[in-house]
Scaffold this active site. Structure first.
Site, mmCIF file in Angstrom:
data_model
loop_
_atom_site.group_PDB
_atom_site.id
_atom_site.type_symbol
_atom_site.label_atom_id
_atom_site.label_comp_id
_atom_site.label_asym_id
_atom_site.label_seq_id
_atom_site.Cartn_x
_atom_site.Cartn_y
_atom_site.Cartn_z
ATOM 1 N N LYS A 71 0.831 -1.218 0.000
ATOM 2 C CA LYS A 71 0.000 0.000 0.000
ATOM 3 C C LYS A 71 0.858 1.258 0.000
ATOM 4 O O LYS A 71 0.659 2.149 -0.811
ATOM 5 C CB LYS A 71 -0.912 0.042 1.241
ATOM 6 N N ARG B 37 -10.217 0.631 8.366
ATOM 7 C CA ARG B 37 -9.670 -0.665 8.738
ATOM 8 C C ARG B 37 -10.698 -1.516 9.479
ATOM 9 O O ARG B 37 -10.394 -2.651 9.850
ATOM 10 C CB ARG B 37 -8.474 -0.443 9.669
ATOM 11 N N ARG C 18 11.522 -4.789 5.679
ATOM 12 C CA ARG C 18 11.071 -3.444 5.310
ATOM 13 C C ARG C 18 11.843 -2.346 6.050
ATOM 14 O O ARG C 18 12.103 -2.450 7.248
ATOM 15 C CB ARG C 18 9.572 -3.285 5.625
ATOM 16 N N ARG D 232 10.544 0.301 11.132
ATOM 17 C CA ARG D 232 9.436 0.715 11.990
ATOM 18 C C ARG D 232 9.424 -0.121 13.267
ATOM 19 O O ARG D 232 9.709 -1.305 13.229
ATOM 20 C CB ARG D 232 8.110 0.522 11.248
ATOM 21 N N ARG E 47 -0.959 -7.549 13.982
ATOM 22 C CA ARG E 47 -1.505 -6.759 12.872
ATOM 23 C C ARG E 47 -2.194 -7.646 11.846
ATOM 24 O O ARG E 47 -3.249 -7.304 11.321
ATOM 25 C CB ARG E 47 -0.392 -5.927 12.208
#
Ligand code: AMP
Length: 218
Positions: free
Chosen positions: A14, A89, A128, A162, A173
């Protein structure tokens, strides 16, 4: 006009695709995750209130999130379209968006869902890295910075991992995604707005598919 919701599980792409879509189509990029991270970095009351939730992978309350998004969408720069990334969400958020969208003349007309198998999501999240300044996403294995190792290609800032990109938070998550967010696909299918994209095919091919869709729908 493109009033877009971009959705998908964590790690589907995203953030990566939101950046060029916003730039190429001149849309304000509204990422609730970025808004929350900015609040946390600034040490504001909101930031302190949500820190523990966000870092552990939990969801911030619908009430707080919807109030923030309503205020943001009301601004004049969203008058000719916008790109929502990471919102809604939950079904409650989608219902609220539908209601206040009408009220403030910002109704969603396009929902793009990027799907991706869990095994790939885990790999992508582990590697990431993100730019804390401009939000660009990288991956140490699949998509490292092109110019200089560890430095954002777009703005020259050192990239970071992160806090919630660890195995434990990711599990939470992903569970939240399946429990609360995945049902939105049915919701938006019912509204006749859902377009599905395969996020497992690689960023360049996915970009091609998204461009073809956006060109046909703008
Ligand atoms: P993201 O950058 O979209 O992965 O979001 C990072 C974190 O911010 C999420 O794991 C949640 O803790 C919080 N968050 C972002 N968007 C929402 C939302 N729409 N509702 C609730 N929490 C959110």
């Amino acid at each position: 006009m493109l009033n877009i919701v971009l959705m998908g599980p964590p790690g589907a792409g995203k953030g990566t695709h939101a950046l060029w879509i916003a730039k190429d189509y001149g849309l304000p990029h509204i990422s609730t995750g970025d808004m929350f991270r900015e609040a946390m970095a600034s040490g504001s009351e909101l930031g302190n209130q949500i820190k523990a939730i966000v870092n552990s992978g939990g969801l911030v309350s619908d009430e707080l999130t919807c109030a923030l998004v309503k205020e943001r969408l009301s601004r004049i720069d969203c008058e000719n379209g916008y790109l929502l990334d990471g919102f809604p969400r939950t079904i409650a958020q989608a219902e609220a968006l539908k209601t206040f969208g009408k009220e403030i003349n910002r109704e969603v007309n396009t929902v793009m869902n990027i799907s991706c198998p869990d095994e790939q999501l885990i790999e992508r999240i582990a590697g990431r890295r993100v730019c804390p300044k401009c939000g660009a996403s990288y991956n140490v294995t699949f998509m490292p910075p092109k110019k200089k190792e560890g430095i954002c290609d777009e703005c020259g800032t050192p990239i970071v991992q992160r806090k919630d990109d660890n195995a434990e938070s990711f599990k939470v998550r992903l569970a939240n995604y399946y429990k609360s967010t995945a049902p939105l696909m049915e919701f938006y299918k019912g509204e006749g707005l859902l377009a599905d994209f395969d996020g497992s095919i690689g960023a360049a091919d996915l970009k091609k598919a998204l461009v073809a869709f956006l060109e046909a729908h703008k």
